[in-house]
Design an enzyme around this catalytic site. Structure first.
Site, mmCIF file in Angstrom:
data_model
loop_
_atom_site.group_PDB
_atom_site.id
_atom_site.type_symbol
_atom_site.label_atom_id
_atom_site.label_comp_id
_atom_site.label_asym_id
_atom_site.label_seq_id
_atom_site.Cartn_x
_atom_site.Cartn_y
_atom_site.Cartn_z
ATOM 1 C CE LYS A 150 -0.827 -1.550 4.615
ATOM 2 N NZ LYS A 150 -0.155 -2.797 4.293
ATOM 3 C CB VAL A 196 -8.225 -2.313 1.380
ATOM 4 C CG1 VAL A 196 -9.258 -1.932 2.433
ATOM 5 C CG2 VAL A 196 -7.511 -1.087 0.855
ATOM 6 N N GLY A 200 -6.731 -7.550 3.390
ATOM 7 C CA GLY A 200 -6.094 -8.856 3.126
ATOM 8 C C GLY A 200 -6.929 -9.630 2.116
ATOM 9 N N GLY A 252 2.199 -11.845 17.945
ATOM 10 C CA GLY A 252 2.595 -11.760 16.533
ATOM 11 C C GLY A 252 1.702 -10.852 15.709
ATOM 12 C CD GLU A 311 5.826 -5.957 11.515
ATOM 13 O OE1 GLU A 311 7.036 -6.194 11.614
ATOM 14 O OE2 GLU A 311 5.031 -6.673 10.894
ATOM 15 C CE LYS A 345 -4.454 -2.115 5.581
ATOM 16 N NZ LYS A 345 -4.495 -2.836 6.862
HETATM 17 N N1 LIG Z 1 1.589 -10.091 5.684
HETATM 18 C C1 LIG Z 1 0.325 -9.759 5.505
HETATM 19 O O1 LIG Z 1 -0.587 -10.333 6.097
HETATM 20 C C2 LIG Z 1 -0.032 -8.638 4.545
HETATM 21 C C3 LIG Z 1 -1.391 -8.400 4.251
HETATM 22 C C4 LIG Z 1 -1.737 -7.404 3.311
HETATM 23 C C5 LIG Z 1 -0.725 -6.654 2.709
HETATM 24 N N2 LIG Z 1 0.596 -6.882 3.050
HETATM 25 C C6 LIG Z 1 1.614 -6.096 2.357
HETATM 26 O O2 LIG Z 1 2.261 -6.925 1.388
HETATM 27 C C7 LIG Z 1 3.642 -6.575 1.288
HETATM 28 C C8 LIG Z 1 4.505 -7.801 1.600
HETATM 29 O O3 LIG Z 1 4.229 -8.187 2.931
HETATM 30 P P1 LIG Z 1 4.950 -9.448 3.597
HETATM 31 O O4 LIG Z 1 4.264 -9.649 4.886
HETATM 32 O O5 LIG Z 1 5.048 -10.549 2.612
HETATM 33 O O6 LIG Z 1 6.411 -8.843 3.843
HETATM 34 P P2 LIG Z 1 7.760 -9.650 4.112
HETATM 35 O O7 LIG Z 1 7.459 -11.003 4.655
HETATM 36 O O8 LIG Z 1 8.647 -8.730 4.861
HETATM 37 O O9 LIG Z 1 8.362 -9.875 2.629
HETATM 38 C C9 LIG Z 1 8.905 -8.836 1.875
HETATM 39 C C10 LIG Z 1 9.663 -9.420 0.701
HETATM 40 O O10 LIG Z 1 10.165 -8.333 -0.085
HETATM 41 C C11 LIG Z 1 11.520 -8.569 -0.375
HETATM 42 N N3 LIG Z 1 12.250 -7.331 -0.587
HETATM 43 C C12 LIG Z 1 12.637 -6.378 0.323
HETATM 44 N N4 LIG Z 1 13.307 -5.397 -0.309
HETATM 45 C C13 LIG Z 1 13.353 -5.732 -1.620
HETATM 46 C C14 LIG Z 1 13.917 -5.131 -2.772
HETATM 47 N N5 LIG Z 1 14.561 -3.967 -2.701
HETATM 48 N N6 LIG Z 1 13.777 -5.762 -3.967
HETATM 49 C C15 LIG Z 1 13.138 -6.939 -4.070
HETATM 50 N N7 LIG Z 1 12.576 -7.573 -3.012
HETATM 51 C C16 LIG Z 1 12.683 -6.968 -1.805
HETATM 52 C C17 LIG Z 1 12.047 -9.316 0.827
HETATM 53 O O11 LIG Z 1 13.236 -9.979 0.420
HETATM 54 P P3 LIG Z 1 14.290 -10.561 1.500
HETATM 55 O O12 LIG Z 1 13.545 -11.622 2.251
HETATM 56 O O13 LIG Z 1 15.383 -11.071 0.646
HETATM 57 O O14 LIG Z 1 14.647 -9.363 2.365
HETATM 58 C C18 LIG Z 1 10.878 -10.264 1.083
HETATM 59 O O15 LIG Z 1 10.960 -11.368 0.194
HETATM 60 C C19 LIG Z 1 3.873 -5.414 2.270
HETATM 61 O O16 LIG Z 1 3.804 -4.219 1.550
HETATM 62 C C20 LIG Z 1 2.719 -5.557 3.251
HETATM 63 O O17 LIG Z 1 2.333 -4.340 3.826
HETATM 64 C C21 LIG Z 1 0.949 -7.860 3.928
#
Ligand SMILES: NC(=O)c1ccc[n+]([C@@H]2O[C@H](COP(=O)([O-])OP(=O)(O)OC[C@H]3O[C@@H](n4cnc5c(N)ncnc54)[C@H](OP(=O)(O)O)[C@@H]3O)[C@@H](O)[C@H]2O)c1
Length: 340
Positions: free
Chosen positions: A125, A152, A154, A207, A210, A225
């Site tokens: 987002k 927005v 999930g 969990g 953060e 959002k």
């Molecule tokens: N988790 C949820 O439930 C959820 C729900 C809705 C939306 N979101 C959104 O979805 C996105 C991802 O969330 P997540 O929970 O999956 O985060 P995450 O677990 O921290 O994963 C982030 C990924 O992005 C990669 N990354 C970081 N910097 C990068 C770069 N410069 N170039 C390429 N890849 C890069 C990381 O690679 P490395 O591992 O190699 O560092 C990791 O693979 C976020 O924007 C979050 O706000 C998450």
């Protein structure tokens, strides 16, 4: 459909897994054969124009921490922007961490993909909160789609509900709980009588929050959002700087108890009516918005249908991956229509 995935964490990794789990029914029910041609993370990429094996990718991430360590297809050091520029694909899935300061690295990934005439699906987002009107224009100018259902709610189809199910009506205003972490903290304060600091620690232990909880408790996540909802549903050209914002960091137990004594619950409410606001608000316990724990809830008020509320879990890897897949199917439908 050739797909590039950038970001292989909770959401990106779950998306790769979901594609693997659903390959057979995607082919059978939707006539879509997804082919992962490139996958990138922070350390590099794996690339194969013939298609990468999903199970092998997931095993490499688990064992070696990055897809770039794949002995055959790995490219250590390659950036997401280079991967998007140098590989042919119909769709880029962007799932890197949210950054509401300058939107990076997602902003560059999304801009590059749209400029290269690749459709984009994102759960990130940050870039949208800062520049959604400009990004939608860029997509339109290049004749491609930008979709973001997972940003927005999930997996809960909040944007799709308003966009499709209320099609033909006129949505006048929106208000809702868009962040599960703050809802959990306020629920713990109300139900267990915990002071804010203790409830926050509980949320971190469970969990839900953060180590740096500012995005949630200072309201930036909620603000991002409501900006997306305001643009996509209410057609307002707004960004994060247009949001009047107050988080829950300074909420006291006394305020929570005062609300409870009046048959209400304190919630962090985002609203878009005249202006766009995020602030703690007391909601009557019998209002459909008054949900507990980590749930999200959004009420759309429309001219003819009146108030409709959608409730669901607002986060989770597989839940959000299902929203990305929903966007992929929608883009596939749009592409099929153009090709007829
Ligand atoms: N988790 C949820 O439930 C959820 C729900 C809705 C939306 N979101 C959104 O979805 C996105 C991802 O969330 P997540 O929970 O999956 O985060 P995450 O677990 O921290 O994963 C982030 C990924 O992005 C990669 N990354 C970081 N910097 C990068 C770069 N410069 N170039 C390429 N890849 C890069 C990381 O690679 P490395 O591992 O190699 O560092 C990791 O693979 C976020 O924007 C979050 O706000 C998450």
């Amino acid at each position: 459909v050739r797909i590039i995935v950038i970001g292989t964490g909770i959401v990106g990794g779950s998306f790769i897994k979901l594609l693997s789990l659903r390959t057979a029914d995607l082919i059978r029910d939707f006539g879509i054969r997804p082919r992962l041609v490139a996958v990138a993370d922070e350390y590099g990429a794996a690339i194969n124009s013939q298609g990468l094996d999903q199970e092998r990718l997931l095993a490499t991430i688990k064992k070696k921490g990055s897809v770039c360590h794949d002995p055959k297809f790995g490219n250590p050091g390659l950036t997401g922007v280079e991967v998007i520029r140098e590989n042919d694909a119909e769709v880029v899935v962007e799932a890197t961490p949210t950054n509401v300061v300058n939107g990076e690295p997602g902003m560059s990934h999304i801009r590059t993909a749209l400029t290269e005439r690749k459709n984009v699906i994102t759960s990130n987002k940050g870039p949208l909160a800062l520049a959604l009107p400009a990004l939608l224009e860029l997509a339109q100018y290049n004749g491609v789609h930008l979709r973001f259902s997972g940003t927005v709610g999930g997996g809960t189809p909040i944007l799709d509900f308003a966009k499709r199910s209320l099609l033909g009506d006129q949505i006048i205003s929106v208000q809702g709980i868009l962040n599960g972490t703050t809802n959990y903290i306020l629920t713990q304060m109300t139900d267990e009588g915990l002071p804010f600091d203790v409830a926050l620690k509980e949320a971190q232990k469970a969990g839900f929050a953060e180590a740096n909880p500012s995005m949630d408790i200072d309201g930036y996540d909620t603000a991002a959002k409501i900006v997306i909802i305001a643009n996509w549903i209410l057609k307002k050209r707004v960004t994060l700087k247009n949001v009047e914002l107050r988080g829950i960091r300074n909420i006291t137990l006394k305020e929570v108890k005062d609300a409870a004594s009046k048959g209400k619950r304190l919630k962090l409410i985002a609203s878009a009516e005249g202006g766009i606001q995020v602030a703690p608000k007391a909601i009557p316990i019998d209002h459909p918005l008054c949900v507990s724990g980590v749930l999200n809830a959004v009420t759309f008020t429309s001219k003819y249908a009146g108030e409709e509320t959608i409730v669901g879990r607002g986060a989770g890897g597989m839940e959000t991956a299902s929203a990305l897949l929903r966007d992929l199917l929608e883009i596939k439908n749009q592409l099929a229509r153009i090709n007829i």
